[in-house]
Design an enzyme around this catalytic site. Structure first.
Site, mmCIF file in Angstrom:
data_model
loop_
_atom_site.group_PDB
_atom_site.id
_atom_site.type_symbol
_atom_site.label_atom_id
_atom_site.label_comp_id
_atom_site.label_asym_id
_atom_site.label_seq_id
_atom_site.Cartn_x
_atom_site.Cartn_y
_atom_site.Cartn_z
ATOM 1 N N VAL A 163 0.832 -1.206 0.000
ATOM 2 C CA VAL A 163 0.000 0.000 0.000
ATOM 3 C C VAL A 163 0.870 1.262 0.000
ATOM 4 C CG1 VAL A 163 -1.887 1.218 1.132
ATOM 5 C CG2 VAL A 163 -1.801 -1.275 1.216
ATOM 6 N N VAL A 174 -11.531 -0.465 4.948
ATOM 7 C CA VAL A 174 -12.662 -1.361 4.636
ATOM 8 C C VAL A 174 -12.873 -1.417 3.127
ATOM 9 C CG1 VAL A 174 -15.110 -1.837 5.000
ATOM 10 C CG2 VAL A 174 -13.765 -0.781 6.825
ATOM 11 N N GLY A 225 -10.984 -1.790 0.526
ATOM 12 C CA GLY A 225 -9.981 -1.225 -0.388
ATOM 13 C C GLY A 225 -10.465 -0.059 -1.227
ATOM 14 N N GLY A 249 -0.172 -15.596 -4.933
ATOM 15 C CA GLY A 249 -0.067 -14.348 -4.179
ATOM 16 C C GLY A 249 -1.425 -13.778 -3.777
ATOM 17 N N GLU A 294 -2.061 -14.975 1.863
ATOM 18 C CA GLU A 294 -0.815 -14.802 2.618
ATOM 19 C C GLU A 294 -0.215 -16.164 2.962
ATOM 20 O OE1 GLU A 294 0.329 -11.761 3.790
ATOM 21 O OE2 GLU A 294 -1.339 -10.637 2.936
ATOM 22 N N ASP A 301 -10.293 -10.986 9.482
ATOM 23 C CA ASP A 301 -10.136 -9.752 8.697
ATOM 24 C C ASP A 301 -11.514 -9.175 8.336
ATOM 25 O OD1 ASP A 301 -8.420 -7.971 6.809
ATOM 26 O OD2 ASP A 301 -9.929 -8.861 5.487
ATOM 27 N N LYS A 352 -13.433 -5.487 9.577
ATOM 28 C CA LYS A 352 -14.111 -4.518 8.695
ATOM 29 C C LYS A 352 -15.586 -4.367 9.091
ATOM 30 C CE LYS A 352 -10.961 -5.916 5.028
ATOM 31 N NZ LYS A 352 -10.814 -6.878 3.937
ATOM 32 N N GLY A 405 -5.127 -4.668 -2.844
ATOM 33 C CA GLY A 405 -4.161 -4.423 -3.913
ATOM 34 C C GLY A 405 -3.647 -3.000 -3.836
HETATM 35 N N1 LIG Z 1 -2.378 -4.978 0.887
HETATM 36 C C1 LIG Z 1 -3.631 -4.597 0.699
HETATM 37 O O1 LIG Z 1 -4.208 -4.827 -0.361
HETATM 38 C C2 LIG Z 1 -4.375 -3.860 1.781
HETATM 39 C C3 LIG Z 1 -5.718 -3.488 1.570
HETATM 40 C C4 LIG Z 1 -6.389 -2.773 2.554
HETATM 41 C C5 LIG Z 1 -5.745 -2.432 3.725
HETATM 42 N N2 LIG Z 1 -4.445 -2.846 3.916
HETATM 43 C C6 LIG Z 1 -3.789 -2.475 5.164
HETATM 44 O O2 LIG Z 1 -2.694 -1.614 4.864
HETATM 45 C C7 LIG Z 1 -1.654 -1.800 5.797
HETATM 46 C C8 LIG Z 1 -0.367 -2.126 5.058
HETATM 47 O O3 LIG Z 1 -0.550 -3.317 4.323
HETATM 48 P P1 LIG Z 1 0.506 -3.804 3.210
HETATM 49 O O4 LIG Z 1 -0.166 -4.904 2.488
HETATM 50 O O5 LIG Z 1 1.036 -2.651 2.456
HETATM 51 O O6 LIG Z 1 1.634 -4.418 4.140
HETATM 52 P P2 LIG Z 1 3.125 -4.837 3.719
HETATM 53 O O7 LIG Z 1 3.231 -4.979 2.248
HETATM 54 O O8 LIG Z 1 3.483 -5.983 4.594
HETATM 55 O O9 LIG Z 1 3.981 -3.558 4.155
HETATM 56 C C9 LIG Z 1 4.208 -3.225 5.502
HETATM 57 C C10 LIG Z 1 5.257 -2.138 5.553
HETATM 58 O O10 LIG Z 1 5.457 -1.778 6.911
HETATM 59 C C11 LIG Z 1 6.846 -1.754 7.187
HETATM 60 N N3 LIG Z 1 7.083 -2.152 8.571
HETATM 61 C C12 LIG Z 1 6.732 -3.319 9.170
HETATM 62 N N4 LIG Z 1 7.143 -3.314 10.457
HETATM 63 C C13 LIG Z 1 7.775 -2.138 10.647
HETATM 64 C C14 LIG Z 1 8.417 -1.542 11.745
HETATM 65 N N5 LIG Z 1 8.514 -2.172 12.924
HETATM 66 N N6 LIG Z 1 8.934 -0.314 11.586
HETATM 67 C C15 LIG Z 1 8.870 0.327 10.398
HETATM 68 N N7 LIG Z 1 8.260 -0.176 9.310
HETATM 69 C C16 LIG Z 1 7.721 -1.402 9.450
HETATM 70 C C17 LIG Z 1 7.475 -2.753 6.226
HETATM 71 O O11 LIG Z 1 8.829 -2.402 6.041
HETATM 72 P P3 LIG Z 1 9.818 -3.214 5.036
HETATM 73 O O12 LIG Z 1 9.224 -3.014 3.668
HETATM 74 O O13 LIG Z 1 11.122 -2.550 5.184
HETATM 75 O O14 LIG Z 1 9.781 -4.637 5.491
HETATM 76 C C18 LIG Z 1 6.620 -2.547 4.985
HETATM 77 O O15 LIG Z 1 7.128 -1.515 4.193
HETATM 78 C C19 LIG Z 1 -2.156 -2.886 6.754
HETATM 79 O O16 LIG Z 1 -2.785 -2.288 7.860
HETATM 80 C C20 LIG Z 1 -3.184 -3.625 5.933
HETATM 81 O O17 LIG Z 1 -4.169 -4.276 6.718
HETATM 82 C C21 LIG Z 1 -3.761 -3.537 2.971
#
Ligand SMILES: NC(=O)c1ccc[n+]([C@@H]2O[C@H](COP(=O)([O-])OP(=O)(O)OC[C@H]3O[C@@H](n4cnc5c(N)ncnc54)[C@H](OP(=O)(O)O)[C@@H]3O)[C@@H](O)[C@H]2O)c1
Length: 429
Positions: free
Chosen positions: A14, A133, A135, A188, A191, A202, A206, A303
């Site tokens: 994100v 919620v 996306g 992918g 998870e 999850d 929401k 996404g």
């Molecule tokens: N992915 C989706 O489609 C989606 C949709 C809706 C909502 N969300 C929400 O959006 C949020 C992010 O999701 P994501 O999918 O983007 O997660 P992600 O790909 O796992 O990215 C998490 C990021 O947080 C960083 N991080 C983790 N622990 C950390 C720490 N202790 N200190 C500093 N940085 C830290 C990671 O750093 P590194 O890159 O250096 O490891 C990474 O850049 C979550 O709350 C998720 O529920 C995601």
């Protein structure tokens, strides 16, 4: 006009998507925001990781918490994830420092949403979470602002794309859950640790958020009844098809006699219903207002692109000074409505049994249902092989959960019944 300066914590799916969107659509975003939006500072775990982005123009903070006090940051965007840990620490610190916050973190909001909203209200700054919620579907805005004049009677949705992809593929390919989950992980779509998705947690995060806004109540994740999709079999999916249903993982919050019902579980959805046609990774939400009637929203629930779209829309609102109380009304106007236990639910049910086909089995089963005052709408039995296990499917008329649970418990103890019965609620009622 002065630019709005953004600090982003988390540069994963994100976070990187948000930076790309801010770059690609900079001109139209500046026009709509009334001023340029610029990223000034970022934080993630690994500074050396290649994210396909140039970060050289931004201040790098090893500790995300530092974004809360960086003098070059006007808005803190939290995209780390997790209900606690660095995400919650950063959001709490940013609100305490009277910095507006944008987050996509549904786990944190569902569990700590009350305290965070109190902190935002005390500081007089927005805490925005459209991306948390569904996306890319602007459901928070639709519910909290677009439908704000309505009494909401029900919210029902397909809130987890991973589960919807798995159930859609099981039906299309006639495969079992485990096989499709493994494929989804390889592609992918799921998870490596899929528990939060497939166990319904999850979707429940929401739903708790949507219900708080819909019913003007304090967010209460613990009041959500949660069941996942691990026990859905290819056999139940094919019976559903035969009976004119699709099995979907639904999140449903509705006004019931004793309070607000909040539940996430697999459901038999009539094939002609709008929610039945939502397939693959798509999400959908059906909102029912007393004056607006039903409003149906469908789109991509996850996404980089869809989620970034929601995050940046929140930042544009902040740039424009558009703000709404976190849960739609001020904290002192929210109620703590009593949750309704699942045992008090009433509706129709699909029950599938595996029995040894021997004389008298059906009579025993129907007698136990009669004892609980449960009447049947239909019954299916296939492949009569005397002495072997055969499935029997029962579809009940409207009844109550406690009665069904009692009847099923007694049916499961019959010698001829070979495995725990499958029970799936028929929804939306
Ligand atoms: N992915 C989706 O489609 C989606 C949709 C809706 C909502 N969300 C929400 O959006 C949020 C992010 O999701 P994501 O999918 O983007 O997660 P992600 O790909 O796992 O990215 C998490 C990021 O947080 C960083 N991080 C983790 N622990 C950390 C720490 N202790 N200190 C500093 N940085 C830290 C990671 O750093 P590194 O890159 O250096 O490891 C990474 O850049 C979550 O709350 C998720 O529920 C995601």
């Amino acid at each position: 006009m002065t630019a709005l300066r953004i600090g982003i914590a988390g540069l994963g799916t994100v976070g990187a998507g948000v930076i790309r969107l801010l770059q690609d659509n900079a001109a139209l975003i500046a026009a709509r925001a009334g001023r340029p939006l610029i990223v000034t500072a970022v934080s993630a775990r690994d500074r050396t990781r290649d994210r396909g982005l140039s970060l050289s123009d931004y201040t790098w903070h090893d500790a995300p918490l530092d974004l809360a006090h960086d003098p070059d940051v006007d808005v803190v965007v939290e995209l780390i994830g997790g209900a606690d840990g660095p995400a919650r620490a950063l959001v709490t610190a940013a609100l305490a420092a009277a910095r507006p916050v944008v987050t996509a973190n549904k786990a944190m909001l569902a569990i700590h949403g009350l305290a965070l909203a109190q902190a935002a209200e005390a500081a007089g700054v927005p805490l925005a979470f459209e991306a948390a919620v569904a996306g890319g579907i602007p459901v928070i805005k639709a519910l909290r602002e677009g439908l704000s004049a309505n009494r909401i009677d029900r919210v029902a949705g397909i809130l987890n794309g991973t589960c919807n992809y798995i159930l859609t593929t099981m039906r299309a390919q006639g495969l079992e859950f485990g096989q499709v989950l493994a494929e989804a992980q390889a592609l992918g779509y799921a998870e490596a640790d899929p528990a939060f998705d497939i166990d319904g947690v999850d979707a429940a995060h929401k739903l708790a958020i949507l219900a708080a806004i819909a019913f003007g109540q304090t967010v209460d994740f613990n009041a959500v009844h949660i069941e996942g999709i691990r026990r859905i079999s290819a056999l139940d999916i094919s019976f559903a098809e035969e009976l004119g249903y699709r099995i979907k993982l639904l999140g449903i919050a509705r006004r019931a006699a004793g309070g607000i019902e909040m539940r996430v579980h697999p459901a038999m959805v009539p094939a002609g219903h709008l929610l039945a046609a939502v397939d693959g990774v798509f999400n959908a939400v059906l909102l029912e207002g007393d004056f607006a009637g039903p409003v149906f929203l469908q789109g991509r629930g996850a996404g980089a692109g869809p989620t970034a779209s929601a995050v940046v829309a929140d930042i544009i609102d902040i740039a424009r000074g558009r703000a709404t109380p976190v849960w739609g009304a001020a904290q002192d106007r929210l109620t703590s409505a009593a949750g309704v236990a699942i045992g008090e639910h009433s509706g129709a049910y699909f029950v599938r049994l595996m029995v040894v086909d021997q004389p008298g089995v059906l009579a025993d089963i129907t007698a136990l249902l009669r004892d609980e005052n449960i009447s049947l709408e239909s019954m299916l039995q296939h492949g009569r092989k005397p002495g072997e296990a055969v499935p029997i499917v029962l579809v009940t008329h409207h009844t109550n959960e406690a009665a069904v649970a009692a009847a099923i418990a007694r049916i499961a103890r019959l010698d001829a019944v070979l495995e725990p019965p499958a029970l799936i609620r028929i929804e939306p009622q």
